[in-house]
Design a protein around this motif. Sequence first.
Motif, short mmCIF file in Angstrom:
data_model
loop_
_atom_site.label_atom_id
_atom_site.label_comp_id
_atom_site.label_asym_id
_atom_site.label_seq_id
_atom_site.Cartn_x
_atom_site.Cartn_y
_atom_site.Cartn_z
N GLU A 37 24.57 0.14 41.53
CA GLU A 37 25.70 0.66 42.32
C GLU A 37 26.61 1.52 41.45
O GLU A 37 27.11 2.56 41.90
CB GLU A 37 26.48 -0.49 42.95
CG GLU A 37 27.53 -0.04 43.96
CD GLU A 37 26.96 0.75 45.12
OE1 GLU A 37 27.63 1.71 45.57
OE2 GLU A 37 25.84 0.43 45.56
N LEU A 38 26.84 1.10 40.20
CA LEU A 38 27.59 1.95 39.26
C LEU A 38 26.94 3.31 39.13
O LEU A 38 27.61 4.35 39.10
CB LEU A 38 27.64 1.29 37.88
CG LEU A 38 28.81 0.40 37.47
CD1 LEU A 38 28.65 0.01 36.02
CD2 LEU A 38 30.16 1.08 37.71
N HIS A 39 25.62 3.31 39.04
CA HIS A 39 24.87 4.57 38.92
C HIS A 39 25.04 5.42 40.18
O HIS A 39 25.27 6.64 40.09
CB HIS A 39 23.39 4.25 38.69
CG HIS A 39 22.49 5.44 38.77
ND1 HIS A 39 22.54 6.48 37.86
CD2 HIS A 39 21.52 5.76 39.66
CE1 HIS A 39 21.64 7.38 38.18
NE2 HIS A 39 21.01 6.98 39.26
N LYS A 40 24.94 4.81 41.35
CA LYS A 40 25.09 5.56 42.60
C LYS A 40 26.45 6.24 42.68
O LYS A 40 26.57 7.33 43.25
CB LYS A 40 24.90 4.62 43.80
CG LYS A 40 23.47 4.16 44.01
CD LYS A 40 23.40 3.22 45.21
CE LYS A 40 21.98 2.73 45.44
NZ LYS A 40 21.90 1.77 46.58
N GLN A 41 27.47 5.60 42.10
CA GLN A 41 28.81 6.17 42.14
C GLN A 41 29.12 7.08 40.95
O GLN A 41 30.25 7.55 40.79
CB GLN A 41 29.84 5.04 42.25
CG GLN A 41 29.72 4.25 43.55
CD GLN A 41 30.90 3.34 43.80
OE1 GLN A 41 32.01 3.59 43.33
NE2 GLN A 41 30.68 2.28 44.57
N GLY A 42 28.12 7.30 40.09
CA GLY A 42 28.27 8.29 39.02
C GLY A 42 28.76 7.76 37.69
O GLY A 42 29.03 8.55 36.78
N TRP A 43 28.84 6.42 37.53
CA TRP A 43 29.40 5.86 36.30
C TRP A 43 28.33 5.40 35.31
O TRP A 43 28.63 5.25 34.12
CB TRP A 43 30.31 4.68 36.63
CG TRP A 43 31.47 5.01 37.50
CD1 TRP A 43 31.62 4.70 38.81
CD2 TRP A 43 32.65 5.73 37.13
NE1 TRP A 43 32.82 5.18 39.29
CE2 TRP A 43 33.47 5.82 38.27
CE3 TRP A 43 33.09 6.31 35.94
CZ2 TRP A 43 34.70 6.45 38.27
CZ3 TRP A 43 34.33 6.95 35.93
CH2 TRP A 43 35.13 7.01 37.07
N ALA A 44 27.13 5.13 35.76
CA ALA A 44 26.06 4.66 34.89
C ALA A 44 24.93 5.68 34.87
O ALA A 44 24.65 6.33 35.89
CB ALA A 44 25.54 3.30 35.35
N HIS A 45 24.30 5.83 33.71
CA HIS A 45 23.31 6.90 33.51
C HIS A 45 22.11 6.39 32.73
O HIS A 45 22.21 5.44 31.95
CB HIS A 45 23.95 8.07 32.76
CG HIS A 45 25.16 8.62 33.43
ND1 HIS A 45 25.10 9.59 34.40
CD2 HIS A 45 26.49 8.31 33.30
CE1 HIS A 45 26.33 9.87 34.83
NE2 HIS A 45 27.18 9.10 34.17
N SER A 46 21.00 7.07 32.94
CA SER A 46 19.78 6.73 32.21
C SER A 46 19.17 7.99 31.62
O SER A 46 19.37 9.10 32.12
CB SER A 46 18.77 6.04 33.13
OG SER A 46 18.39 6.90 34.20
N ALA A 74 15.21 7.99 36.99
CA ALA A 74 14.61 6.69 37.30
C ALA A 74 15.49 5.56 36.75
O ALA A 74 15.02 4.72 35.99
CB ALA A 74 13.20 6.61 36.72
N PHE A 75 16.75 5.56 37.17
CA PHE A 75 17.70 4.61 36.60
C PHE A 75 17.26 3.16 36.77
O PHE A 75 17.23 2.39 35.81
CB PHE A 75 19.08 4.81 37.23
CG PHE A 75 20.12 3.87 36.67
CD1 PHE A 75 20.82 4.20 35.53
CD2 PHE A 75 20.39 2.64 37.28
CE1 PHE A 75 21.77 3.34 34.98
CE2 PHE A 75 21.33 1.78 36.75
CZ PHE A 75 22.01 2.12 35.60
N SER A 76 16.91 2.77 37.99
CA SER A 76 16.53 1.38 38.24
C SER A 76 15.29 0.98 37.45
O SER A 76 15.21 -0.14 36.93
CB SER A 76 16.30 1.16 39.74
OG SER A 76 17.49 1.33 40.47
N ILE A 77 14.34 1.89 37.35
CA ILE A 77 13.10 1.59 36.62
C ILE A 77 13.40 1.42 35.14
O ILE A 77 12.83 0.55 34.47
CB ILE A 77 12.06 2.70 36.85
CG1 ILE A 77 11.70 2.79 38.33
CG2 ILE A 77 10.81 2.45 36.03
CD1 ILE A 77 10.80 3.95 38.68
N VAL A 78 14.32 2.22 34.61
CA VAL A 78 14.71 2.07 33.20
C VAL A 78 15.34 0.70 32.98
O VAL A 78 15.02 0.00 32.01
CB VAL A 78 15.67 3.20 32.77
CG1 VAL A 78 16.30 2.89 31.42
CG2 VAL A 78 14.91 4.53 32.70
N MET A 79 16.24 0.30 33.86
CA MET A 79 16.85 -1.02 33.72
C MET A 79 15.81 -2.13 33.76
O MET A 79 15.83 -3.07 32.97
CB MET A 79 17.89 -1.26 34.82
CG MET A 79 19.27 -0.71 34.51
SD MET A 79 20.56 -1.56 35.46
CE MET A 79 20.71 -3.11 34.57
#
Length: 221
Positions: A114-123, A86-91
């Motif tokens: 978008e960083l998350h979608k490309q594998g660079w950002a994580h939650s 739930a990356f966006s919800i965490v942000m």
Amino acid sequence: MTKRSFAQFFKNPREWREDLVAVGGDFSVDRLLYAYTHGIFPWSEDPIRWYCLDPRAIFDLNRVHFSKTVLRKVKQNRFRISFNEAFSIVMEACAYREKDNTWITPGFIEGYRELHKQGWAHSVEVWNKENVLVGGVYGVAIGKFFAGESMFSFESDAGKIALYHLFAKLRVSGFVLFDTQQLNHVTWQLGAYEIPKLSYLDRLEKAVETPSTWVIPPSLD
């Protein structure tokens, strides 16, 4: 933009004495990746201000201090822990404030999504027994470097429990640098400390030498 263009946009943190290294630009993936691999991060949206702080606050992944209360809650398995569910919800939860303004504005959320979608950002997510999200943390991983961006707790210690599990995964994956940017009361209690900017940049250069995305190891239980 090319790396050369980004190099012209940002002041060189090794030579520039001020914390503020650029104003403007956007939250594109290429710009964010260039910034993070050069010790730079955004701290506002309107306008976008880019910083490289001196000194810089970091964690030693092998010397993080959690309270007995947090460790007891981890051991009791009170919560379900997930990664990148739930990356966006965490942000959005990290951005929530009852009174104060937040630096995590819509542009940040869109760019880091978008960083998350490309594998660079994580939650990391912490869910209670009713499967309600009660805590979490997110950040950026490049090579063996992790930049912790923000965390939240809607239930006591839930954000710290997310950090506990994040640190554990990073140790297993061989990460060598965890950036927390600036000391605050919570990070200081957990064991964060400051180092000179140039020392930080030397460590960062080694940590992102192979700028790969992070493949999170599976749980052993």
